[in-house]
Write a protein that holds these residues in place. Structure first.
Motif, PDB file in Angstrom:
ATOM      1  N   ARG A   5     -27.191 -24.855  10.850  1.00  0.00           N
ATOM      2  CA  ARG A   5     -27.287 -24.876  12.314  1.00  0.00           C
ATOM      3  C   ARG A   5     -26.480 -26.027  12.912  1.00  0.00           C
ATOM      4  O   ARG A   5     -25.848 -25.882  13.934  1.00  0.00           O
ATOM      5  CB  ARG A   5     -28.743 -24.982  12.760  1.00  0.00           C
ATOM      6  CG  ARG A   5     -29.510 -23.721  12.557  1.00  0.00           C
ATOM      7  CD  ARG A   5     -30.886 -23.850  13.114  1.00  0.00           C
ATOM      8  NE  ARG A   5     -31.642 -22.637  12.823  1.00  0.00           N
ATOM      9  CZ  ARG A   5     -32.928 -22.524  12.993  1.00  0.00           C
ATOM     10  NH1 ARG A   5     -33.631 -23.533  13.444  1.00  0.00           N
ATOM     11  NH2 ARG A   5     -33.535 -21.405  12.708  1.00  0.00           N
ATOM     12  N   ARG A   6     -26.524 -27.166  12.274  1.00  0.00           N
ATOM     13  CA  ARG A   6     -25.767 -28.311  12.775  1.00  0.00           C
ATOM     14  C   ARG A   6     -24.259 -28.045  12.730  1.00  0.00           C
ATOM     15  O   ARG A   6     -23.549 -28.358  13.661  1.00  0.00           O
ATOM     16  CB  ARG A   6     -26.086 -29.568  11.964  1.00  0.00           C
ATOM     17  CG  ARG A   6     -27.391 -30.178  12.298  1.00  0.00           C
ATOM     18  CD  ARG A   6     -27.581 -31.467  11.563  1.00  0.00           C
ATOM     19  NE  ARG A   6     -28.959 -31.898  11.673  1.00  0.00           N
ATOM     20  CZ  ARG A   6     -29.537 -32.751  10.887  1.00  0.00           C
ATOM     21  NH1 ARG A   6     -28.858 -33.278   9.878  1.00  0.00           N
ATOM     22  NH2 ARG A   6     -30.780 -33.086  11.054  1.00  0.00           N
ATOM     23  N   SER A   7     -23.760 -27.483  11.678  1.00  0.00           N
ATOM     24  CA  SER A   7     -22.315 -27.260  11.563  1.00  0.00           C
ATOM     25  C   SER A   7     -21.840 -26.203  12.577  1.00  0.00           C
ATOM     26  O   SER A   7     -20.767 -26.307  13.112  1.00  0.00           O
ATOM     27  CB  SER A   7     -21.934 -26.865  10.145  1.00  0.00           C
ATOM     28  OG  SER A   7     -22.511 -25.616   9.824  1.00  0.00           O
ATOM     29  N   SER A   8     -22.660 -25.185  12.860  1.00  0.00           N
ATOM     30  CA  SER A   8     -22.245 -24.201  13.856  1.00  0.00           C
ATOM     31  C   SER A   8     -22.282 -24.797  15.256  1.00  0.00           C
ATOM     32  O   SER A   8     -21.467 -24.465  16.097  1.00  0.00           O
ATOM     33  CB  SER A   8     -23.110 -22.950  13.776  1.00  0.00           C
ATOM     34  OG  SER A   8     -24.434 -23.236  14.169  1.00  0.00           O
ATOM     35  N   ARG A   9     -23.189 -25.714  15.526  1.00  0.00           N
ATOM     36  CA  ARG A   9     -23.230 -26.397  16.825  1.00  0.00           C
ATOM     37  C   ARG A   9     -22.035 -27.331  16.979  1.00  0.00           C
ATOM     38  O   ARG A   9     -21.460 -27.446  18.042  1.00  0.00           O
ATOM     39  CB  ARG A   9     -24.519 -27.201  16.983  1.00  0.00           C
ATOM     40  CG  ARG A   9     -25.712 -26.381  17.296  1.00  0.00           C
ATOM     41  CD  ARG A   9     -26.899 -27.262  17.557  1.00  0.00           C
ATOM     42  NE  ARG A   9     -28.089 -26.472  17.723  1.00  0.00           N
ATOM     43  CZ  ARG A   9     -29.300 -26.964  17.733  1.00  0.00           C
ATOM     44  NH1 ARG A   9     -29.490 -28.258  17.577  1.00  0.00           N
ATOM     45  NH2 ARG A   9     -30.344 -26.189  17.900  1.00  0.00           N
ATOM     46  N   GLN A  10     -21.659 -27.999  15.915  1.00  0.00           N
ATOM     47  CA  GLN A  10     -20.530 -28.920  15.971  1.00  0.00           C
ATOM     48  C   GLN A  10     -19.232 -28.170  16.238  1.00  0.00           C
ATOM     49  O   GLN A  10     -18.373 -28.658  16.950  1.00  0.00           O
ATOM     50  CB  GLN A  10     -20.429 -29.717  14.667  1.00  0.00           C
ATOM     51  CG  GLN A  10     -21.496 -30.765  14.533  1.00  0.00           C
ATOM     52  CD  GLN A  10     -21.420 -31.472  13.195  1.00  0.00           C
ATOM     53  OE1 GLN A  10     -20.665 -31.075  12.329  1.00  0.00           O
ATOM     54  NE2 GLN A  10     -22.234 -32.497  13.038  1.00  0.00           N
ATOM     55  N   SER A  11     -19.064 -27.001  15.716  1.00  0.00           N
ATOM     56  CA  SER A  11     -17.827 -26.260  15.939  1.00  0.00           C
ATOM     57  C   SER A  11     -17.759 -25.683  17.358  1.00  0.00           C
ATOM     58  O   SER A  11     -16.703 -25.308  17.810  1.00  0.00           O
ATOM     59  CB  SER A  11     -17.691 -25.140  14.910  1.00  0.00           C
ATOM     60  OG  SER A  11     -18.702 -24.182  15.108  1.00  0.00           O
ATOM     61  N   GLN A  12     -18.852 -25.636  18.094  1.00  0.00           N
ATOM     62  CA  GLN A  12     -18.861 -25.084  19.439  1.00  0.00           C
ATOM     63  C   GLN A  12     -18.837 -26.169  20.516  1.00  0.00           C
ATOM     64  O   GLN A  12     -18.920 -25.864  21.685  1.00  0.00           O
ATOM     65  CB  GLN A  12     -20.094 -24.202  19.635  1.00  0.00           C
ATOM     66  CG  GLN A  12     -20.094 -22.962  18.777  1.00  0.00           C
ATOM     67  CD  GLN A  12     -21.359 -22.156  18.962  1.00  0.00           C
ATOM     68  OE1 GLN A  12     -22.259 -22.552  19.675  1.00  0.00           O
ATOM     69  NE2 GLN A  12     -21.437 -21.022  18.290  1.00  0.00           N
ATOM     70  N   ARG A  13     -18.714 -27.415  20.162  1.00  0.00           N
ATOM     71  CA  ARG A  13     -18.789 -28.498  21.141  1.00  0.00           C
ATOM     72  C   ARG A  13     -17.554 -28.614  22.021  1.00  0.00           C
ATOM     73  O   ARG A  13     -17.655 -28.926  23.189  1.00  0.00           O
ATOM     74  CB  ARG A  13     -19.009 -29.832  20.434  1.00  0.00           C
ATOM     75  CG  ARG A  13     -20.408 -30.022  19.993  1.00  0.00           C
ATOM     76  CD  ARG A  13     -20.588 -31.407  19.488  1.00  0.00           C
ATOM     77  NE  ARG A  13     -21.933 -31.546  18.965  1.00  0.00           N
ATOM     78  CZ  ARG A  13     -22.372 -32.596  18.356  1.00  0.00           C
ATOM     79  NH1 ARG A  13     -21.580 -33.622  18.165  1.00  0.00           N
ATOM     80  NH2 ARG A  13     -23.601 -32.645  17.914  1.00  0.00           N
ATOM     81  N   GLY A  14     -16.351 -28.448  21.532  1.00  0.00           N
ATOM     82  CA  GLY A  14     -15.145 -28.729  22.303  1.00  0.00           C
ATOM     83  C   GLY A  14     -14.271 -27.499  22.486  1.00  0.00           C
ATOM     84  O   GLY A  14     -14.590 -26.402  22.035  1.00  0.00           O
ATOM     85  N   THR A  16     -10.497 -25.681  21.990  1.00  0.00           N
ATOM     86  CA  THR A  16      -9.390 -25.722  21.042  1.00  0.00           C
ATOM     87  C   THR A  16      -8.129 -26.137  21.784  1.00  0.00           C
ATOM     88  O   THR A  16      -8.059 -26.101  23.018  1.00  0.00           O
ATOM     89  CB  THR A  16      -9.168 -24.348  20.387  1.00  0.00           C
ATOM     90  OG1 THR A  16      -8.753 -23.435  21.402  1.00  0.00           O
ATOM     91  CG2 THR A  16     -10.432 -23.848  19.703  1.00  0.00           C
TER      92      THR A  16
END
Length: 126
Positions: A5-14, A16
């Motif tokens: 869950r943490r890694s999927s949230r991190q990829s959606q923060r910014g 491209t």
């Protein structure tokens, strides 16, 4: 499970780089359109000012011809006119009409290089 869950949230923060470049391109196009519209309005206002001032010059010359109380001689004359700090050239052309009792007088006003306005009148014998 928490780790996923943490890694999927991190990829959606910014955003491209492609998304940022597309947004910048859209903003640049909108700014260019606004600049062109502003430039067109400025040119239109300047042209309007030239036409009003040239109209004053032409009208002054035609009134001067009418107030002379004599038939203007056929031919060309030129002079200058200053209105609101701007210099304009005024060329008067007097030509015959089918009726010898009248003459046509054209006043062509230029801003030095380009024609701005042309007014005409008919002058008769007094």
């Amino acid at each position: 499970m928490n780790h996923r869950r943490r890694s999927s949230r991190q990829s959606q923060r910014g955003f491209t780089l492609v998304e940022v470049l597309v947004a910048l391109a859209i903003v640049a196009i909108a700014l260019m359109a606004g600049l062109q519209a502003t430039s067109a309005l400025t040119r239109s206002a300047s042209r309007q000012t030239d036409v009003v001032l040239a109209h004053l010059c032409a009208e002054n010359e035609l009134v001067r011809v009418r107030l002379a109380r004599q038939m203007p001689s056929i031919g060309d004359a030129s002079g200058t006119c200053e209105q609101a700090g701007r210099q304009y050239g005024v060329a008067l052309t007097t030509s015959p009409t089918p009726n010898p009792q009248f003459r046509r007088v054209d006043a062509q006003v230029t801003d030095g290089r380009y024609p701005v306005l042309r007014l005409s009148t008919i002058v008769g014998r007094y």
